[in-house]
Design an enzyme around this catalytic site. Structure first.
Site, mmCIF file in Angstrom:
data_model
loop_
_atom_site.group_PDB
_atom_site.id
_atom_site.type_symbol
_atom_site.label_atom_id
_atom_site.label_comp_id
_atom_site.label_asym_id
_atom_site.label_seq_id
_atom_site.Cartn_x
_atom_site.Cartn_y
_atom_site.Cartn_z
ATOM 1 N N ASP A 1 0.821 -1.211 0.000
ATOM 2 C CA ASP A 1 0.000 0.000 0.000
ATOM 3 C C ASP A 1 0.858 1.265 0.000
ATOM 4 O OD1 ASP A 1 0.957 -0.412 2.594
ATOM 5 O OD2 ASP A 1 -0.999 -0.826 3.446
ATOM 6 N N ASP B 1 -7.523 -2.975 14.236
ATOM 7 C CA ASP B 1 -8.867 -3.426 13.880
ATOM 8 C C ASP B 1 -8.818 -4.617 12.923
ATOM 9 O OD1 ASP B 1 -7.915 -2.182 11.636
ATOM 10 O OD2 ASP B 1 -9.423 -0.607 11.564
ATOM 11 N N HIS C 1 -7.135 -4.916 10.170
ATOM 12 C CA HIS C 1 -7.021 -4.651 8.736
ATOM 13 C C HIS C 1 -5.725 -5.190 8.157
ATOM 14 C CE1 HIS C 1 -5.217 -0.488 9.780
ATOM 15 N NE2 HIS C 1 -4.286 -1.078 9.053
ATOM 16 N N GLU D 1 -9.699 -1.895 5.283
ATOM 17 C CA GLU D 1 -10.330 -1.526 6.546
ATOM 18 C C GLU D 1 -11.561 -2.393 6.810
ATOM 19 O OE1 GLU D 1 -8.698 0.276 8.360
ATOM 20 O OE2 GLU D 1 -8.082 2.192 7.558
HETATM 21 N N1 LIG Z 1 -1.246 -0.028 6.023
HETATM 22 C C1 LIG Z 1 -0.430 -0.342 7.138
HETATM 23 C C2 LIG Z 1 -0.625 -1.787 7.455
HETATM 24 O O1 LIG Z 1 -0.143 -2.576 6.380
HETATM 25 C C3 LIG Z 1 0.108 -2.125 8.728
HETATM 26 O O2 LIG Z 1 -0.034 -3.488 9.005
HETATM 27 C C4 LIG Z 1 -0.455 -1.274 9.850
HETATM 28 C C5 LIG Z 1 0.087 -1.596 11.205
HETATM 29 O O3 LIG Z 1 1.220 -0.886 11.492
HETATM 30 P P1 LIG Z 1 2.075 -1.138 12.795
HETATM 31 O O4 LIG Z 1 2.892 -2.339 12.505
HETATM 32 O O5 LIG Z 1 2.889 0.107 12.914
HETATM 33 O O6 LIG Z 1 1.143 -1.359 13.924
HETATM 34 O O7 LIG Z 1 -0.176 0.054 9.522
HETATM 35 C C6 LIG Z 1 -0.759 0.537 8.333
HETATM 36 O O8 LIG Z 1 -2.125 0.676 8.524
#
Ligand SMILES: N[C@@H]1[C@@H](O)[C@H](O)[C@@H](COP(=O)(O)O)O[C@@H]1O
Length: 363
Positions: free
Chosen positions: A72, A141, A143, A148
């Protein structure tokens, strides 16, 4: 599904890094037949990237013939902004290893036509022969990428509006100012992830424990998009102890015992054989519908995609190793298992020989 539980974040990250290295080595990639790796951003995979870089510097792994696709990217922040996912990937991984820049694919959140950018990304995955291993993290959540809660489980790469919880969670990277966090992103779809031949998800810390519980102990649900992994033939989730806090003790024990037995039996994970063996094996034909395939009046509407992977379906089921053959259950009557009674051993005497008050008087 495999759930690998390690004591802490370092041990979990080490497991995942070793796993990826083993997979790439076993694949033996070449320029003609590269290993295709899906990659995430976020704080969670940073430990994995750090170890991969160390192992590369120690000469233990090469990424020369590895093609990458990132999950992403934010929409509307400059590519060289410190918080863009382009910057993240170059800072934590690409600038330290021998990945060929022409093999790197990251969605362009500043493309003039964002939808066309997403379609081109799917096409590039298809042209590369599909993703061999998709590494992922999750949001609190549940995702997956930026899919989402409420995202279609048949979704593909597209423009996505971010949930307020995600904007709030990610504001820590933008000076805790929610107004600075982009509201939109480009993201691979749930179906894009499910079509990878293997999916490995890293989940660390207590704040992800509810999501892990929903996705592992409950059913497939679009409100927790990670739960879609239950539909994948080769999913693996690697967690630290803190992430398991909401799981039932019996769930934790079950997955730990499965791992122990697998190790004792001498294997860690069984994979689709032919598609995994690298050079010399044919890559199954990939058929993913794109806008080009659609000849209806409105090219922006695609027919729903099935939830099972077209890539995996392209491989005949017989090419998957079978662990053991379970005998068919033959229903029988319980009565047939009970031996014939020995009449001479009957506890109740024959009624006609029984002494009743009536025949006792007669006697
Ligand atoms: N789009 C990314 C996700 O791909 C990732 O898994 C998430 C969690 O990030 P973290 O590992 O910092 O909790 O962050 C963002 O939302």
């Amino acid at each position: 599904m495999r759930l690998i539980i390690r004591d802490d974040a370092l041990a979990a990250s080490t497991y995942v890094a070793n796993y990826i290295i083993d997979r790439i080595r076993a694949f033996n990639p070449s320029a003609q037949h590269p290993f295709v790796l899906g990659l995430p951003t976020g704080s969670t995979p940073q430990g994995v990237y750090k170890i991969l870089v160390e192992r590369y510097k120690a000469g233990e792994i090469s990424f020369e013939h590895v093609v990458t696709f990132n999950m992403d990217e934010y929409v509307g922040i400059p590519r060289d902004d410190a918080e863009s996912y382009h910057s993240f990937m170059y800072k934590h991984f690409f600038s330290h290893v021998n990945v060929d820049p022409s093999n790197v694919h990251i969605l362009d959140g500043n493309a003039a036509n964002l939808e066309a950018e997403c379609v081109a990304f799917e096409d590039a995955i298809k042209a590369a022969g599909g993703i061999d291993l998709f590494l992922a993290g999750i949001g609190e959540d549940g995702h997956l990428a930026f899919n989402e809660p409420g995202s279609s489980l048949a979704s593909r790469t597209r423009v996505k509006t971010l949930a307020y919880e995600t904007i709030l969670a990610n504001s820590r990277f933008f000076g805790n100012d929610v107004t600075k966090v982009p509201r939109m992103a480009l993201t691979v779809g749930v179906q894009t992830v499910l079509e990878a031949r293997e999916v490995v998800v890293v989940i660390l810390g207590q704040r992800k424990s509810i999501a892990l519980q929903r996705c592992v102990e409950q059913g497939v649900n679009h409100m927790w998009t990670l739960s879609s992994l239950q539909l994948h033939p080769h999913p693996m989730i690697v967690v630290d102890e803190d992430a398991t806090l909401e799981l039932q003790v019996k769930t934790v024990k079950y997955f730990k015992s499965i791992e122990k037995i697998a190790l004792e039996e001498g294997f860690e994970q069984i994979l689709p054989s032919k598609v995994r063996t690298g050079i010399g094996s044919s890559v199954p034909e990939t058929r993913i519908h794109s806008l080009d395939d659609f000849d209806g009046p409105d090219p922006s509407i695609l027919a729903p995609q099935p939830t099972t992977s077209r890539l995996l379906r392209a491989t005949p089921a017989t090419e998957y190793p079978i662990r053991s053959v379970s005998p068919d259950l033959v229903p029988d009557r319980m009565a047939s298992r009970i031996p014939e009674p020995n009449l001479s051993m009957r506890l109740t005497p024959k009624p006609e020989l029984q002494l009743t008050p009536h025949n006792a008087i007669k006697a």
